[in-house]
Design a protein around this motif. Structure first.
Motif, short mmCIF file in Angstrom:
data_model
loop_
_atom_site.label_atom_id
_atom_site.label_comp_id
_atom_site.label_asym_id
_atom_site.label_seq_id
_atom_site.Cartn_x
_atom_site.Cartn_y
_atom_site.Cartn_z
N VAL A 92 37.45 52.58 40.10
CA VAL A 92 37.25 51.61 41.05
C VAL A 92 36.86 50.24 40.57
N GLU A 93 37.32 49.14 41.10
CA GLU A 93 36.90 47.76 40.36
C GLU A 93 35.97 47.37 41.73
N VAL A 94 34.61 47.02 41.15
CA VAL A 94 33.90 46.43 42.44
C VAL A 94 33.92 45.26 42.28
N VAL A 95 34.16 44.46 43.26
CA VAL A 95 34.16 42.89 43.11
C VAL A 95 33.18 42.33 44.29
N ILE A 96 32.15 41.31 43.69
CA ILE A 96 31.40 40.97 44.81
C ILE A 96 31.79 39.32 44.89
N ARG A 97 31.61 39.06 45.88
CA ARG A 97 32.07 37.43 46.20
C ARG A 97 31.09 36.85 46.91
N ASN A 98 30.31 35.79 46.41
CA ASN A 98 29.37 35.01 46.87
C ASN A 98 30.21 33.79 47.51
N ALA A 101 37.09 32.64 47.16
CA ALA A 101 38.23 32.12 46.00
C ALA A 101 39.05 33.03 45.70
N GLY A 102 40.00 32.77 44.97
CA GLY A 102 41.07 33.68 44.63
C GLY A 102 41.67 34.38 45.57
N SER A 103 41.88 35.75 45.39
CA SER A 103 42.67 36.46 46.02
C SER A 103 42.25 36.69 47.79
N LEU A 104 41.08 36.27 47.98
CA LEU A 104 40.37 36.33 49.26
C LEU A 104 41.05 35.40 49.85
N CYS A 105 41.12 34.31 49.23
CA CYS A 105 41.74 32.83 50.15
C CYS A 105 43.41 33.12 50.47
N LEU A 123 36.21 46.78 47.08
CA LEU A 123 36.67 47.80 46.35
C LEU A 123 38.10 47.92 45.78
N TYR A 124 38.60 47.93 44.70
CA TYR A 124 40.08 48.01 44.29
C TYR A 124 40.22 49.43 43.58
N TYR A 125 41.32 50.00 43.81
CA TYR A 125 41.65 51.22 42.98
C TYR A 125 42.26 50.58 41.79
N ASP A 200 36.00 36.13 31.80
CA ASP A 200 37.19 36.77 32.20
C ASP A 200 36.93 37.60 33.42
N THR A 201 35.84 37.92 33.59
CA THR A 201 35.49 38.97 34.82
C THR A 201 34.73 38.11 35.98
N CYS A 202 34.41 36.97 35.67
CA CYS A 202 33.61 36.49 36.61
C CYS A 202 34.16 34.89 36.91
N ARG A 203 33.83 34.42 38.00
CA ARG A 203 34.21 33.13 38.35
C ARG A 203 32.90 32.16 38.22
N LEU A 204 33.20 31.22 37.52
CA LEU A 204 31.64 30.32 37.34
C LEU A 204 31.94 29.00 37.31
N PHE A 222 42.61 29.68 32.40
CA PHE A 222 43.82 30.18 31.97
C PHE A 222 44.93 30.44 33.01
N ARG A 223 44.25 31.23 34.12
CA ARG A 223 45.39 31.51 35.23
C ARG A 223 45.84 30.25 35.67
N GLN A 224 45.29 29.19 36.03
CA GLN A 224 45.91 27.86 36.67
C GLN A 224 46.38 26.81 35.55
N1 UDP Z 1 38.73 40.31 38.48
C1 UDP Z 1 39.03 40.98 37.39
N2 UDP Z 1 39.86 41.72 36.92
C2 UDP Z 1 40.75 42.08 37.78
C3 UDP Z 1 40.85 41.52 39.04
C4 UDP Z 1 39.79 40.66 39.45
O1 UDP Z 1 38.02 40.78 36.29
O2 UDP Z 1 41.73 43.04 37.49
C5 UDP Z 1 37.65 39.30 38.69
C6 UDP Z 1 38.36 37.72 38.92
O3 UDP Z 1 37.98 37.28 37.59
C7 UDP Z 1 37.31 37.40 39.83
C8 UDP Z 1 36.97 38.44 40.61
O4 UDP Z 1 37.33 39.60 40.00
O5 UDP Z 1 36.17 36.83 39.19
C9 UDP Z 1 37.67 38.45 42.28
O6 UDP Z 1 39.07 38.28 41.66
P1 UDP Z 1 40.01 38.21 42.97
O7 UDP Z 1 40.20 39.28 43.69
O8 UDP Z 1 39.99 36.93 43.60
O9 UDP Z 1 41.44 38.00 42.12
P2 UDP Z 1 42.48 36.76 41.46
O10 UDP Z 1 42.29 35.73 42.21
O11 UDP Z 1 41.88 37.08 40.13
O12 UDP Z 1 43.87 37.56 41.29
#
Ligand code: UDP
Length: 251
Positions: A92-98, A101-105, A123-125, A200-204, A222-224
């Motif tokens: 389970v990937e635990v994402v905390i958003r303050n 941004a990203g997928s939420l938007c 939470l993501y599988y 790689d795993t945080c947005r800063l 990198f993504r953009q």
């Molecule tokens: N994230 C990650 N690994 C993943 C998916 C997300 O490290 O497989 C991190 C990502 O860098 C961001 C946060 O989790 O800091 C939230 O990502 P989001 O759901 O917005 O997905 P994204 O926009 O990266 O597709």
């Protein structure tokens, strides 16, 4: 601590390789220079990324450890190697958003930059083939991945980690927008923070910069295709280093 020898490759992920060692209770993680995004549809080699992420993660794990957060971290060795305790990672990937941004938007009518109070926990599988789908509470229960108690424990730990990271990054003049963590159970059944915490795993975002692209100091560069990925990660390391002691060397 005792000297160790790296043994067989146990697992190769997108950004790291995990090896066994000649010690039963120790695994060695090698941070690679490979960069991937969009479920590995976009790939590149970024020289120096592995070393930067290894060091940033080590500094943060040690900081969290000082704050009382249990982690898998044992120490670093050389520029790209981290020694950790073996854990059974919860898929389970635990994402905390303050901040939104990203997928939420992309998925909800929320403008990027909207403050989220209280922070949103998603939470993501963890399954690349399925594209890491969002989990509901019912889906999590159905999959039987965690008991209700364990889920509560995981959520409490993730929120604590967020508070400690928010405070640390604020001292670095960085805004912690969101981040992903992975947790695992040690052999003793303790739930600990695992994997890595890095750009790689945080947005800063650089708090001193207004421009919505220039302020990005994380993998979104990198993504953009914004360029300057390694410089941005280097800037994060420089700032975190100013607020954390040198990471300990294992062995
Ligand atoms: N994230 C990650 N690994 C993943 C998916 C997300 O490290 O497989 C991190 C990502 O860098 C961001 C946060 O989790 O800091 C939230 O990502 P989001 O759901 O917005 O997905 P994204 O926009 O990266 O597709």
């Amino acid at each position: 601590m005792t000297a160790y020898r790296v043994a067989q490759l146990l697992h190769e992920g997108k950004a790291k390789r995990v090896y066994g060692t000649d010690q039963d209770d120790l695994v060695a993680v090698e941070f690679k220079d490979d960069a991937t995004a969009f479920n590995a549809q976009k790939k590149a080699q970024l020289a120096g990324k592995g070393a930067l992420n290894c060091r940033i993660s080590a500094l943060i794990f040690e900081h969290l450890e000082r704050c009382g957060v249990p982690t898998h971290y044992c120490g670093v060795d050389g520029s790209n190697w981290m020694l950790v305790r073996p854990v059974q990672v919860v898929p389970v990937e635990v994402v905390i958003r303050n901040v939104a941004a990203g997928s939420l938007c992309r998925q909800l009518p929320l403008a990027a930059g909207t403050a989220l109070e209280p922070p949103l926990l998603d939470l993501y599988y963890k399954d690349d083939a399925l594209g890491d789908p969002l989990l509901t509470e019912a889906r999590l229960a159905m999959l039987g991945l965690l008991s209700a108690d364990q889920r509560q424990q995981l959520e409490r730990l993730a929120r604590q980690i967020n508070q400690h990271l928010l405070a640390l990054f604020a001292r670095c003049d960085l805004q912690l927008v969101d981040f992903k963590i992975e947790l695992g159970f040690t052999r003793d059944g303790e739930l600990v923070l695992a994997d890595e915490i890095s750009p790689d795993t945080c947005r800063l975002w650089d708090r001193a910069v207004q421009d919505s692209q220039d302020r990005i100091l994380d993998k979104d560069r990198f993504r953009q295709d914004l360029g300057g990925v390694i410089d941005a990660y280097g800037e994060v390391l420089k700032r975190v280093q100013q607020h954390c002691p040198e990471p300990r060397v294992y062995g």
